[in-house]
Design an enzyme around this catalytic site. Structure first.
Site: not given
Ligand code: TPP
Ligand code: MG
Lengths: 365, 325
Positions: B60, B129
């Protein structure tokens, strides 16, 4: 700065392992079963350890069944909000936790049920938290993404991507500051590597030689984004640790024994004062990112390929093939897991909801 | 008149801007292939391609900041955050960079960008959230902050926000994406800084924005049944606040209640009610009334979360307690 390349003595070097990952043979990493082996204080597997091997299976099966029960209860409306399941990644959490001691700190992200269960939190209270009940781990205030159990040094459950990494650095600092050889481990996903906090924490941990284990669960997608679309440098992350002077290794996250082995190595070095370590496990989530995600952005064939390496199939077959268990042993474990999870659902259904005035409890110490 | 949901109205506004203004492009996490966490941008990647509908890494600070830079470079970026709560990760870029750039450069540089984000509680997403940081950002000079509660305003405000030469925070109530309403086919805009009288009345002025509005409509119905006629005002814009419309209404009714679905303390309604106290005290029948969410982090449990949010009973209760209505 001179970089100490990590060349494990008992392990295949990381780059070699990467090649292996491309065509995993079921038995490749399991050659050790049947002969007693240990890394440091952790014995890995051997003929005298049938109970321990069976327990690894039981824990993986517990996570799988727990997650399935979560999905069922989400459809029933008992669980709400965002729900991220760990199905497919069980071997990572179970292999990792099997090496840790009670004094070690565990920090993770929102996909946290598997980590919590493998760390030994109470199944009833974990499920009750998802049901939003007073008996839940966080008294119904945290929900699925924010599980905590300080008595197990399970320090959350954090839902801001990348937000958990600095916290874990501070916890690891508290370990050395107090003169203990406890460590902290932080789990994060392939998507979190793109947050500034990841890089800032890697640097801080390296500069201060913190006993912090960076554990990357690379499941190839961050929500709907395949790694290749959002990260420069390909789908291997472990080489980047070198630029911070942090030793790193890649492991097959579908293989609980390999996870256990690289963990034992890394943790041994950290307890001896070696500073941070980095482990990347390649794994896959079988279901969508959350319950809201039908996972249309990926091919069924990709999923099918990973499911062939399913730890809940390959590990029990190995145990059977090596004579470490017979079918009835496995069946007994499954039966007890089914009972445990059904009991957790019943416990949650029967638990009281928090009363509205409790909203102000625990805002301040 | 076509009926659209808020989600569709925003999508229409984005589509139209991409169609007509080549300097407009979108960026955000999973807005392309995935179609957006709340499906607002669904279909736009297919239509405009990856240069103009850009999926970002989960970074972000970097992509909000890059939006500021692209705006300073002459483009009109529209940045989507998956949640207003994630604005915190990029707060430095929003406040220190986007908001201050023009002033610090003595007016040489401008940053015409829109930062869109779903906001608010009510969906059991718990503490990290569910927050409504548009109320924090409304205090920052240099930013504009808008928050539609109807499809009509969503489209009209989006049009003005994209044309605006200052950075705009465009707060989308996550619980209202599916709310539908009539949206004229002819082009119109809703100016930034204009509140709207949504229901006129003589006995009390009720003020809110975003997903506080349905609560006010419900309250007005309950009051009407008691023979009390409430004037309902949608702020629509948190910065600047349309003080004129509010003052006129309170001078007419002599009673005011401002409702925030974000935390009550230090919220935008503290600003609104303090301003009204300053400017309408001679007309007021009693103290200004401000209600908001409980001053605790957002809990996951449904009953607790709902208990934290103000509702129509709180509105009518406070009105009778304060003004004997
Ligand atoms: C700062 C922030 N940006 C966006 C999100 C929304 N979000 C939650 S999980 C995620 C994907 C994360 O992927 P990864 O780190 O690969 O973990 P996985 O879910 O695959 O275990 C996103 C974009 C968030 N929770 N926090
Ligand atoms: Mg991932």
């Amino acid at each position: 700065m001179e970089i100490q390349r990590y060349v494990p003595t008992q392990l295949r070097p990381a780059r070699q392992m990467r090649a292996d990952l491309q065509q995993i043979e079921q038995a490749s990493s399991l050659d050790g079963v049947g002969e007693l082996r240990s890394v440091g204080e952790v014995s890995l597997y051997g003929p005298g350890e049938k109970a321990e091997l069976l327990d690894l299976y039981r824990q993986m099966y517990l996570i799988r069944r727990f997650e399935e029960a979560c999905a069922e209860n989400y459809s029933k409306g008992n669980i709400r909000g965002f729900l991220h399941l760990y199905i497919g990644q069980e071997a990572v959490a179970v292999g990792v936790m099997s090496v840790l001691r009670p004094g070690d700190y565990v920090v993770t992200h929102y996909r946290d049920h598997g980590h919590a269960l493998a760390r030994g939190v109470d199944t009833n209270r974990a499920m009750a938290e998802l049901f939003g009940r007073k008996t839940g781990l966080s008294k119904g205030k945290g929900g699925s993404m924010h599980l905590f159990d300080a008595s197990k040094r399970f320090m959350g459950g954090h839902a801001i991507v990348g937000g958990q990494l600095p916290l874990a650095a501070g916890l690891s600092l508290s370990c050395t500051y107090k003169g203990t050889d406890d460590i902290a481990i932080v789990f994060f996903g392939d998507g979190a590597v793109n947050q500034g906090t990841f890089h800032e924490t890697m640097n801080l941990a390296a500069v201060w030689k913190l006993p912090l284990l960076f554990f990357l669960e690379n499941n190839f997608y961050g929500m709907g984004s395949a790694i290749g679309k959002v990260r420069a440098g390909g789908t291997d992350f472990y080489p980047m640790a070198e630029s911070y002077g942090i030793e790193s290794v890649l492991v097959d996250g579908m293989n609980v024994l390999e996870v256990r082995e690289v963990m034992a190595n890394a943790v041994g070095k950290m307890r001896a004062g070696g500073g941070p370590q980095f482990i990347e496990a390649k794994t896959f989530r079988y279901v969508g990112h959350s319950m809201a995600d039908p996972a249309r952005y990926r091919d069924d064939s990709e999923l099918a390929e990973w499911m062939e390496k399913d730890p809940l199939k390959t590990f029990p077959s190995l145990l059977l093939a090596r004579g470490a268990a017979v079918e009835s042993d496995l069946e007994a474990q499954r039966e007890s897991v089914h009972q445990e999870v059904s009991a957790a659902v019943r416990f949650s259904e029967g638990s009281a909801k928090p009363s509205p005035h409790e909203i102000f409890d625990d805002v301040y110490a | 008149m076509p009926t659209l949901t808020i989600r569709e109205a925003i999508r229409l506004g984005l589509d139209e801007a991409l169609e007509t203004d080549p300097s407009v492009f979108l960026m955000g996490e999973d807005i392309g292939t995935y179609g957006g966490a709340y499906a607002v941008t669904a279909g736009l990647l297919e239509k405009y391609g990856p240069d103009r509908v850009r999926d970002t890494p989960i970074s972000e600070a970097a992509f909000i900041g890059a939006g500021v830079g692209a705006a300073a470079g002459g483009l009109r970026p529209i940045v989507e955050l998956m949640s207003m709560s994630f604005a915190l990760v990029g707060f430095d870029q929003i406040v220190n960079m986007a908001a201050n750039l023009r002033y610090m450069s003595g007016g040489q540089i401008k940053a015409p960008m829109v930062i869109r984000a779903p906001t608010g509680a009510g969906m059991q997403l718990a503490a990290t959230h569910s927050q409504s940081f548009e109320t924090w950002l409304a205090e920052v000079p240099g930013l504009r902050v808008v928050a539609p509660s109807t499809p009509y305003d969503a489209l009209g405000l989006l049009r003005s926000s994209i044309k605006e030469d200052n950075p705009v925070i465009y707060a989308e109530s996550a619980g209202l994406y599916g709310a539908s309403g009539e949206t004229p086919a002819e082009y119109y805009e809703v100016p930034i800084g204009s509140a709207k009288v949504c229901r006129s009345g003589d006995d009390a002025t009720l003020i809110s924005y975003g997903h506080g509005m349905p609560i006010l409509y419900e309250s007005a119905e309950i009051l009407a049944a008691r023979g009390v006629s409430a004037e309902v005002i949608d702020l629509r814009s948190l910065s600047p606040i349309d003080t004129g419309v509010l003052v006129d209404s309170v001078q007419k009714t002599g009673r005011v209640l401002a409702l925030d679905t974000a935390r009550r303390s230090g919220g935008i309604m503290a600003e609104v009610t303090a301003t009204l106290q300053e400017q309408t005290s001679d007309w007021l029948d009693g103290p200004v009334v401000r209600i908001g969410a409980k001053c605790a982090p957002w809990p996951y449990n449904r009953e607790m979360e709902q208990g934290s949010l103000p509702d129509a009973q709180d509105v009518t209760g406070m009105l009778s307690a304060t003004y004997d209505l």
